[in-house]
Enzyme design. Structure first.
Site, short mmCIF file in Angstrom:
data_model
loop_
_atom_site.label_atom_id
_atom_site.label_comp_id
_atom_site.label_asym_id
_atom_site.label_seq_id
_atom_site.Cartn_x
_atom_site.Cartn_y
_atom_site.Cartn_z
CE LYS A 119 -5.27 -1.76 1.69
NZ LYS A 119 -5.71 -2.74 2.69
CE LYS A 161 2.67 4.65 2.13
NZ LYS A 161 2.33 4.07 3.45
CD GLU A 278 0.04 -4.31 7.51
OE1 GLU A 278 -0.06 -5.41 6.98
OE2 GLU A 278 0.54 -3.32 6.94
NE ARG A 295 -3.60 -11.69 5.20
CZ ARG A 295 -3.17 -10.50 4.81
NH1 ARG A 295 -4.00 -9.65 4.24
NH2 ARG A 295 -1.93 -10.14 5.01
CB VAL A 298 1.77 -15.64 6.84
CG1 VAL A 298 2.90 -16.67 6.82
CG2 VAL A 298 1.14 -15.53 5.46
C1 MV4 Z 1 5.63 3.93 4.35
C2 MV4 Z 1 7.01 4.01 4.59
C3 MV4 Z 1 7.53 5.21 4.96
N1 MV4 Z 1 6.72 6.29 5.06
N2 MV4 Z 1 4.87 5.04 4.47
C4 MV4 Z 1 3.59 0.68 3.39
C5 MV4 Z 1 3.13 -0.63 2.93
C6 MV4 Z 1 4.17 -1.52 3.42
N3 MV4 Z 1 4.15 -2.81 2.83
C7 MV4 Z 1 5.41 -0.71 3.13
N4 MV4 Z 1 5.03 0.58 3.50
C8 MV4 Z 1 5.76 1.67 3.86
N5 MV4 Z 1 5.03 2.80 4.02
C9 MV4 Z 1 5.43 6.18 4.80
N6 MV4 Z 1 4.67 7.29 4.90
C10 MV4 Z 1 7.78 2.86 4.45
C11 MV4 Z 1 7.16 1.68 4.07
C12 MV4 Z 1 8.03 0.55 3.90
C13 MV4 Z 1 8.00 -0.52 4.76
C14 MV4 Z 1 7.11 -0.56 5.83
C15 MV4 Z 1 7.07 -1.64 6.66
C16 MV4 Z 1 7.95 -2.69 6.45
C17 MV4 Z 1 8.83 -2.68 5.41
C18 MV4 Z 1 8.87 -1.59 4.54
C19 MV4 Z 1 9.77 -1.58 3.49
C20 MV4 Z 1 9.79 -0.51 2.65
C21 MV4 Z 1 8.92 0.55 2.85
#
Ligand code: MV4
Length: 501
Positions: A119, A161, A278, A295, A298
């Site tokens: 990442k 992260k 994304e 990939r 879904v």
């Molecule tokens: C974030 C974020 C807020 N700020 N990064 C990254 C992986 C993804 N599965 C969730 N991620 C997020 N990264 C920063 N700098 C908030 C999320 C996040 C989120 C993002 C997209 C869809 C749903 C989410 C649910 C919780 C947190």
């Protein structure tokens, strides 16, 4: 014209294996399924031209065993391998093993899988291509002192992260400096347990972000196009429940800029085949690169329905060495598509899996309704794999019509014997905020908490969705119970809780 391949081995199970078999059959390509001992009766085994037993139920000894997949491909005489999603789909070693065995891997080159799988490396590729990323550190943090300095520079709140992560594991929100040390400790131990690497970095926290992803297709001749976006903001604990295309949040200009950014990242990664870039999009419509999924996803059907293009067919053509048969200007989007994931889970009990026997199944059908299912009535959902039973996808000329159509289809969909996400999905389709397109990553949590009466301008759409459900509730009541044994389950599962909390 000769088919693209003589036979494709599908290294997957469930609905996605069925999905791939279908396109193969339409193209005159033979399909070979693989299965574990728990999947002898599975739909993908029944529908494929032939099937090869991999091994015992645990995925490590079947769907994740690269050498068994290669042996199965050899035994079946396949000339190509499609990995689907999950399992080995983003495993560069499978791609290499295919090449070593003279098999075409229907996916990106191993180097592209590796560089996007890291990442932080992917972030650096994006930065290098002048694609915006969330402000943060470019390298894993050495110690707490470096983390504190970086966080102070970026400004709180920040997000910790996992460097090797993705999908939310090892992620920690830190609102104030006092919480930093504790959050670093838990993030590091989670990352170590989940990814075998405790390295973490920090980013500025994006409040109430939207999750919007761009579908790209790249051929092996330098051709690259994007097929617009998918909006995936309705998720819970990083599991998506509802996806749609287009996003109610994007305008033509933002779509074009995000699409171009996605193509730049893919090109810089040496990407070939179908992939997804994304992004997080903040309240002010600023977008930030998050990661690239190497990939088929879904939620790919919503893109298929609005662009009229079969993504599995495009994957097969690209893997066979053909050029993309169209340019960016040829990509036209038409109407609106929504997908709902039907999982064998109990939302009322924290989404715990509810595997078991499907006593009876009557999927939705009718105009502009697509049911990508991996199950059938009488089938027993094994407890070893993920809980996705089917994806219900609808198309309509506009969003309000698509929501009403999905509400109608969900009202029709009957599953007896296992608990599913269908009642929750029905509630989402009837929710004022969803109908108004007010989506955020917090939507689902809030849905569980409270419901407000609809605002004046939205009453009609809400009433339409409710009326569709109500009509089927009447039908449901007139349907005789299947038998005295299943009668109570029938009533419990068929039309539960549309208005109940
Ligand atoms: C974030 C974020 C807020 N700020 N990064 C990254 C992986 C993804 N599965 C969730 N991620 C997020 N990264 C920063 N700098 C908030 C999320 C996040 C989120 C993002 C997209 C869809 C749903 C989410 C649910 C919780 C947190």
């Amino acid at each position: 014209m000769a088919p693209l391949f003589a036979k494709v081995l599908i290294a997957n199970r469930g609905e996605i294996a069925v999905r791939i078999i279908r396109t193969c059959r339409e193209l005159g390509i033979a399909s070979a399924a693989v299965y574990s001992e728990a999947d002898r009766e599975s739909l993908h085994v029944l529908l494929a031209d032939e099937a090869v037993l991999l091994g015992p139920a645990p995925a490590a000894e079947s769907y994740l065993a690269i050498e068994r997949i290669i042996a199965a491909a050899r035994a079946s005489g396949a000339d190509a391998v499609h990995p689907g999603y999950g399992f080995l789909a983003e495993n560069a070693r499978l791609a290499e093993a295919c090449a070593g065995a003279g098999l075409v891997f229907i996916g990106p080159p191993p180097a592209a899988i590796r560089s996007m799988g890291d990442k932080m490396a992917a972030r650096r590729v994006a930065l290098q291509m002048k694609v915006p990323v969330v402000p943060g550190t470019e390298h894993p943090l050495r110690d707490d002192a470096e983390a504190a300095r970086a966080a102070a520079e970026i400004g709180y709140p920040i997000m910790i992260k996992a460097a090797r992560g993705g999908g939310g594991k090892g992620m920690r929100l830190v609102r104030a400096p006092g919480e930093l040390a504790g959050a670093l400790r838990t993030a590091r131990s989670e990352a170590g347990a989940a990814f075998g690497d405790a390295a973490v970095y920090v980013e500025r926290y994006v409040e109430e972000p939207r999750h919007i992803e761009i579908q790209v297709l790249a051929d092996g001749h330098g051709g690259i196009v994007h097929l617009g976006e998918r909006e995936c903001s309705i998720q819970r604990r990083h599991q998506k429940l509802v996806e749609e295309s287009p996003s109610p949040f994007l305008d033509a200009d933002l779509r074009r800029r995000m699409g171009e950014a996605a193509c730049r990242v893919a090109a810089a990664a040496g990407y070939v085949n179908a992939g997804t870039v994304e992004f997080l999009v903040d309240r002010d419509r600023r977008f930030y690169f998050l990661e690239m999924n190497t990939r088929l996803q879904v939620e790919h059907p919503v893109t298929e329905l609005v662009t009229g293009r079969d993504l599995v067919k495009e994957q097969l053509r690209i893997a066979a060495g053909e050029k993309l048969g169209f340019a960016q200007d040829d990509v036209v989007r038409h109407g609106w598509a929504i997908e709902c994931r039907i999982n064998a889970e109990d939302p009322a009990a924290g989404f715990i899996p509810s595997p078991g026997r499907i006593a009876s199944l009557r999927p939705a059908s009718g105009p502009w309704v697509r049911d990508d299912s991996g199950v059938y009535g009488g089938y027993t959902i094994p407890r070893f794999y993920d809980t996705l039973m089917a994806k219900l996808i609808v198309w309509a000329p506009d969003r309000d019509t698509a929501v009403a159509r999905m509400a109608r289809a969900l009202a029709e969909y009957q599953v007896v014997g296992v608990t599913t996400t269908i009642p929750l999905l029905r509630r989402i389709m009837g929710h004022e905020d969803f109908i108004a397109g007010r989506l955020s990553t917090h939507f689902l949590d809030r849905l569980v908490e409270s419901d407000r009466p609809p605002a004046a301008g939205r009453r009609r759409a809400v009433a339409l969705a409710a009326a569709a459900i109500a009509a089927y509730e009447r039908v449901g009541r007139t349907v005789p119970a299947a038998s005295s044994a299943t009668g109570s389950a029938w009533r419990r599962v068929v039309w539960p809780g549309w208005r109940q909390r």
